[in-house]
Scaffold this motif. Structure first.
Motif, short mmCIF file in Angstrom:
data_model
loop_
_atom_site.label_atom_id
_atom_site.label_comp_id
_atom_site.label_asym_id
_atom_site.label_seq_id
_atom_site.Cartn_x
_atom_site.Cartn_y
_atom_site.Cartn_z
N THR A 82 0.86 -1.21 -0.05
CA THR A 82 0.05 0.26 -0.12
C THR A 82 0.81 1.39 0.15
N ASN A 84 3.18 1.83 -1.88
CA ASN A 84 3.61 2.34 -3.18
C ASN A 84 2.30 3.38 -3.81
N LEU A 85 0.86 3.09 -3.31
CA LEU A 85 -0.12 3.69 -3.74
C LEU A 85 -0.09 5.24 -3.17
N TYR A 86 -0.04 4.96 -1.84
CA TYR A 86 0.21 6.16 -0.79
C TYR A 86 1.15 7.56 -1.49
N SER A 87 2.39 6.63 -1.60
CA SER A 87 3.40 7.68 -2.55
C SER A 87 3.11 8.03 -3.61
N HIS A 88 2.43 7.42 -4.33
CA HIS A 88 1.70 7.88 -5.89
C HIS A 88 0.90 9.02 -5.83
N LEU A 89 0.20 8.78 -4.46
CA LEU A 89 -1.22 9.64 -4.47
C LEU A 89 -0.71 11.15 -3.91
N PHE A 90 0.67 10.97 -3.06
CA PHE A 90 0.83 12.35 -2.21
C PHE A 90 2.37 12.66 -3.15
N ARG A 91 2.53 12.38 -4.36
CA ARG A 91 3.56 12.90 -5.06
C ARG A 91 5.10 12.52 -4.64
N PHE A 272 -3.21 8.52 5.53
CA PHE A 272 -3.85 9.37 4.58
C PHE A 272 -3.92 11.09 4.98
N GLY A 275 -0.21 12.13 4.85
CA GLY A 275 -0.24 12.53 3.41
C GLY A 275 -0.41 13.82 3.12
N ARG A 279 2.05 16.82 2.27
CA ARG A 279 2.05 17.29 0.88
C ARG A 279 1.67 18.92 0.99
#
Length: 300
Positions: A82, A84-91, A272, A275, A279
């Motif tokens: 997960t 990876n998903l959070y990292s993608h979501l928050f740049r 979340f 993040g 961000r």
């Protein structure tokens, strides 16, 4: 111990790890050599700093021995997919996440049994067990690395098939995981409710500290912001499923898996919120720098 947890959980984790393998290549391991600083800092935080902090929290909260070992197992678990998903979501730097997850999956096979055994030696929750013996370490190896290796082989020799299977495997892994965890929660409902209040605060504190260390330590050591965001999620989002599988399937204790079960629910919301926190701050800082540069050019 129900068949759902003894068979379902390892199968669910196997599918998740196979899905991870489908997205990995040997280049992800090689990339580590190109940005060693960020990787080394993240690994030191994850393998040494966090277990030490978790030990301090466990002693401060005075957890019973079995739950204390469960918390230490959680701290020793590598980053979850997960992250990876959070990292993608928050740049964040997702390439770094993938590299860290790849390295972590290998390193955890050795470090997780060591940290678990040390915790068992300190807290002595089982009178009749010595912890993770070598045969059980081999089980951890099989649970973690074999599906990843299989996924990587499929990616290497059938890249089109791997691309086509990536999404269905991700969806299947989430569905199976939700069903299995729901079943496990239902069958151990009383035990979970009984310990939720005791475990909620320590898991929340541990998750916040993990995320904060993952972000602040790399930034303090002059690692780029996107890499620090990636490290934050990799260090802060532990693979709770792995801790649950090892606790229930390898060590045969439902109670040992409770900290990971409680953490696994709360972590998504905390990560979340965190993040958005990092961000917003970083975006504001970037905008301030851009405004200052524009002003400087105007006056210049």
């Amino acid at each position: 111990m129900s068949a759902l947890t003894t068979i379902g959980l390892p199968v669910a984790l196997g599918i998740i790890m196979f899905g991870l393998g489908l997205s990995l290549t040997l280049g992800d391991f090689a990339r580590v050599l190109k940005q060693p600083k960020a990787v080394i800092i993240a690994l030191v935080c994850q393998l040494i700093v966090l277990p030490a902090i978790c030990l301090g929290l466990v002693l401060a909260f005075q957890l019973p021995p079995v739950l204390a070992v469960g918390m230490m197992m959680l701290a020793a678990s590598p980053g979850g997919t997960t992250a990876n998903l959070y990292s993608h979501l928050f740049r964040g730097d997702v390439a770094l996440n993938i590299s860290l997850t790849a390295v972590n999956s290998v390193v955890a096979v050795f470090t997780l049994p060591i940290i678990t055994n040390v915790a068992i030696a300190i807290f002595d929750p089982f009178d009749d067990q010595l912890g993770l013996q070598w045969s059980k370490v081999l089980e951890v190896f099989a649970i973690v690395l074999l599906p990843v290796a299989l996924g990587m082989l499929v990616r290497r020799f059938a890249p089109r098939f791997a691309d086509a299977m990536d999404r269905p495997v991700r969806i299947a892994s989430v569905v199976i995981l939700v069903v299995v965890i729901a079943g496990a929660v239902a069958s151990n409902w009383e035990l979970l409710v009984e310990n939720f209040a005791r475990l909620a605060l320590i898991t929340i504190v541990f998750c916040i500290i993990s995320l904060a260390i993952g972000y602040l330590v790399p930034r303090w050591l002059r690692v780029g912001r996107r890499q620090a965001i990636a490290a934050s999620f990799e260090i802060g989002i532990h693979n709770a499923t792995l801790a649950i599988v090892i606790a229930q399937s390898v060590l045969g204790s439902t109670e040992l898996s409770l900290p990971a079960a409680v953490y696994g629910v709360l972590m998504f919301f905390i990560a979340f919120g965190f993040g958005f926190l990092i961000r917003d701050r970083s975006d504001t800082a970037a905008n301030d720098r851009a405004d200052a540069a524009v002003e400087h050019r105007a006056h210049g």
